[in-house]
Design a protein around this motif. Structure first.
Motif, mmCIF file in Angstrom:
data_model
loop_
_atom_site.group_PDB
_atom_site.id
_atom_site.type_symbol
_atom_site.label_atom_id
_atom_site.label_comp_id
_atom_site.label_asym_id
_atom_site.label_seq_id
_atom_site.Cartn_x
_atom_site.Cartn_y
_atom_site.Cartn_z
ATOM 1 N N GLU A 151 -1.511 13.968 -5.238
ATOM 2 C CA GLU A 151 -2.099 13.768 -6.545
ATOM 3 C C GLU A 151 -3.322 13.360 -6.562
ATOM 4 N N TYR A 152 -4.211 13.933 -7.359
ATOM 5 C CA TYR A 152 -5.684 13.499 -7.342
ATOM 6 C C TYR A 152 -6.235 13.553 -8.950
ATOM 7 N N THR A 153 -7.237 12.826 -9.290
ATOM 8 C CA THR A 153 -7.877 12.657 -10.526
ATOM 9 C C THR A 153 -9.160 13.272 -10.183
ATOM 10 N N LEU A 154 -9.475 14.429 -10.952
ATOM 11 C CA LEU A 154 -10.968 15.042 -10.695
ATOM 12 C C LEU A 154 -11.960 14.370 -11.503
ATOM 13 N N LEU A 155 -12.905 13.835 -10.901
ATOM 14 C CA LEU A 155 -13.965 13.086 -11.503
ATOM 15 C C LEU A 155 -15.454 13.622 -10.746
ATOM 16 N N GLY A 156 -16.628 12.985 -11.262
ATOM 17 C CA GLY A 156 -17.854 13.443 -10.937
ATOM 18 C C GLY A 156 -18.010 13.166 -9.351
ATOM 19 N N PRO A 157 -18.905 13.846 -8.700
ATOM 20 C CA PRO A 157 -19.498 13.442 -7.264
ATOM 21 C C PRO A 157 -19.787 12.107 -7.212
ATOM 22 N N ASP A 158 -20.360 11.474 -8.081
ATOM 23 C CA ASP A 158 -20.828 9.906 -7.768
ATOM 24 C C ASP A 158 -19.880 8.997 -8.173
ATOM 25 N N GLU A 159 -18.678 9.417 -8.523
ATOM 26 C CA GLU A 159 -17.604 8.466 -8.666
ATOM 27 C C GLU A 159 -16.124 8.651 -8.079
ATOM 28 N N ALA A 160 -16.327 9.822 -7.460
ATOM 29 C CA ALA A 160 -14.986 10.145 -6.943
ATOM 30 C C ALA A 160 -14.668 9.162 -5.634
ATOM 31 N N ASP A 161 -13.390 8.898 -5.523
ATOM 32 C CA ASP A 161 -13.071 7.877 -4.263
ATOM 33 C C ASP A 161 -11.685 8.185 -3.731
ATOM 34 N N TYR A 162 -11.919 9.041 -2.558
ATOM 35 C CA TYR A 162 -10.633 9.614 -2.087
ATOM 36 C C TYR A 162 -9.498 8.751 -1.686
ATOM 37 N N ALA A 163 -9.947 7.541 -1.468
ATOM 38 C CA ALA A 163 -9.015 6.266 -1.077
ATOM 39 C C ALA A 163 -8.307 5.671 -2.372
ATOM 40 N N LYS A 164 -8.832 5.938 -3.449
ATOM 41 C CA LYS A 164 -8.337 5.723 -4.678
ATOM 42 C C LYS A 164 -7.760 6.762 -5.501
ATOM 43 N N GLY A 165 -7.573 8.032 -4.756
ATOM 44 C CA GLY A 165 -6.957 8.987 -5.430
ATOM 45 C C GLY A 165 -7.920 9.935 -6.330
ATOM 46 N N SER A 166 -9.096 9.807 -6.278
ATOM 47 C CA SER A 166 -9.898 10.726 -7.217
ATOM 48 C C SER A 166 -10.717 11.554 -6.098
ATOM 49 N N ILE A 167 -10.940 12.792 -6.441
ATOM 50 C CA ILE A 167 -11.852 13.775 -5.805
ATOM 51 C C ILE A 167 -12.897 14.348 -6.673
ATOM 52 N N SER A 168 -14.018 14.959 -6.273
ATOM 53 C CA SER A 168 -15.121 15.340 -6.878
ATOM 54 C C SER A 168 -14.496 16.781 -7.412
ATOM 55 N N VAL A 169 -15.073 17.222 -8.676
ATOM 56 C CA VAL A 169 -14.757 18.422 -9.415
ATOM 57 C C VAL A 169 -15.479 19.404 -8.508
ATOM 58 N N GLN A 170 -16.539 18.899 -7.641
ATOM 59 C CA GLN A 170 -17.190 19.903 -6.838
ATOM 60 C C GLN A 170 -16.631 20.132 -5.489
ATOM 61 N N SER A 171 -15.503 19.318 -5.125
ATOM 62 C CA SER A 171 -14.931 19.716 -3.781
ATOM 63 C C SER A 171 -13.889 20.980 -3.877
ATOM 64 N N PRO A 172 -13.888 21.442 -2.608
ATOM 65 C CA PRO A 172 -13.187 22.849 -2.601
ATOM 66 C C PRO A 172 -11.592 22.934 -3.237
ATOM 67 N N VAL A 173 -11.062 21.711 -2.886
ATOM 68 C CA VAL A 173 -9.600 21.784 -3.950
ATOM 69 C C VAL A 173 -9.851 21.693 -5.158
#
Length: 163
Positions: A102-124
């Motif tokens: 489960e991921y929350t899609l956030l901006g590249p400057d705030e995404a934190d994989y360890a907290k379950g968020s990924i950048s909207v610019q990531s491949p996934v």
């Protein structure tokens, strides 16, 4: 120049960081001055460390200031829908292994994989954007193509309550 999405909370965090870094400047300048007064700069580790810290500090300040001009600040409490977009919390299932993520899609400057968020610019995230529950996505990964199914899409906003 294209805009970069960021949540209101992410923007506030960067503002706080920028403020903290700017307040740190005088101390770094003072450390350089004191180290310079110690004499020979060619073998002055304190001077070298202070100059290095100043360089990193100024680079980060410049980076944040340049990014702030490009941000499109989005209030997570105002978005909802049935398609994956910025701010969505998406559960996906690996169709080969059955593993769910489960991921929350956030901006590249705030995404934190360890907290379950990924950048909207990531491949996934790019593979998920615009998709709906039940859709299959394919992500090109170093180990090859990975097939996922979108299990659920939620919009939690800043209060953590689904809308």
């Amino acid at each position: 120049m294209s805009s970069i999405p960021i949540s209101v909370e992410g923007f506030k965090q960067l503002e706080k960081e920028l403020d903290r870094l700017k307040k740190e400047r005088p101390g770094v300048i003072q450390a350089i001055k004191e180290a310079r007064e110690e004499g020979d700069l060619s073998e002055n580790a304190g001077y070298d460390a202070a100059r290095e810290r100043q360089g990193m500090l100024e680079a980060r300040i410049k980076y944040i200031e340049s990014r702030m001009a490009q941000f499109n600040v989005i209030d997570l409490d105002t978005i909802s829908g049935d398609k994956v977009m910025f701010g969505a919390t998406v559960k996906i299932e690996d169709l080969e292994s059955g593993e769910e993520k489960e991921y929350t899609l956030l901006g590249p400057d705030e995404a934190d994989y360890a907290k379950g968020s990924i950048s909207v610019q990531s491949p996934v995230a790019r593979a998920m954007l615009g998709k709906e529950e039940g859709d299959e996505i394919v992500v090109d990964a170093p180990r090859g193509k990975i097939h996922y199914e979108i299990v659920s899409i939620r919009f939690l906003g800043t209060k953590g309550q689904q809308r």
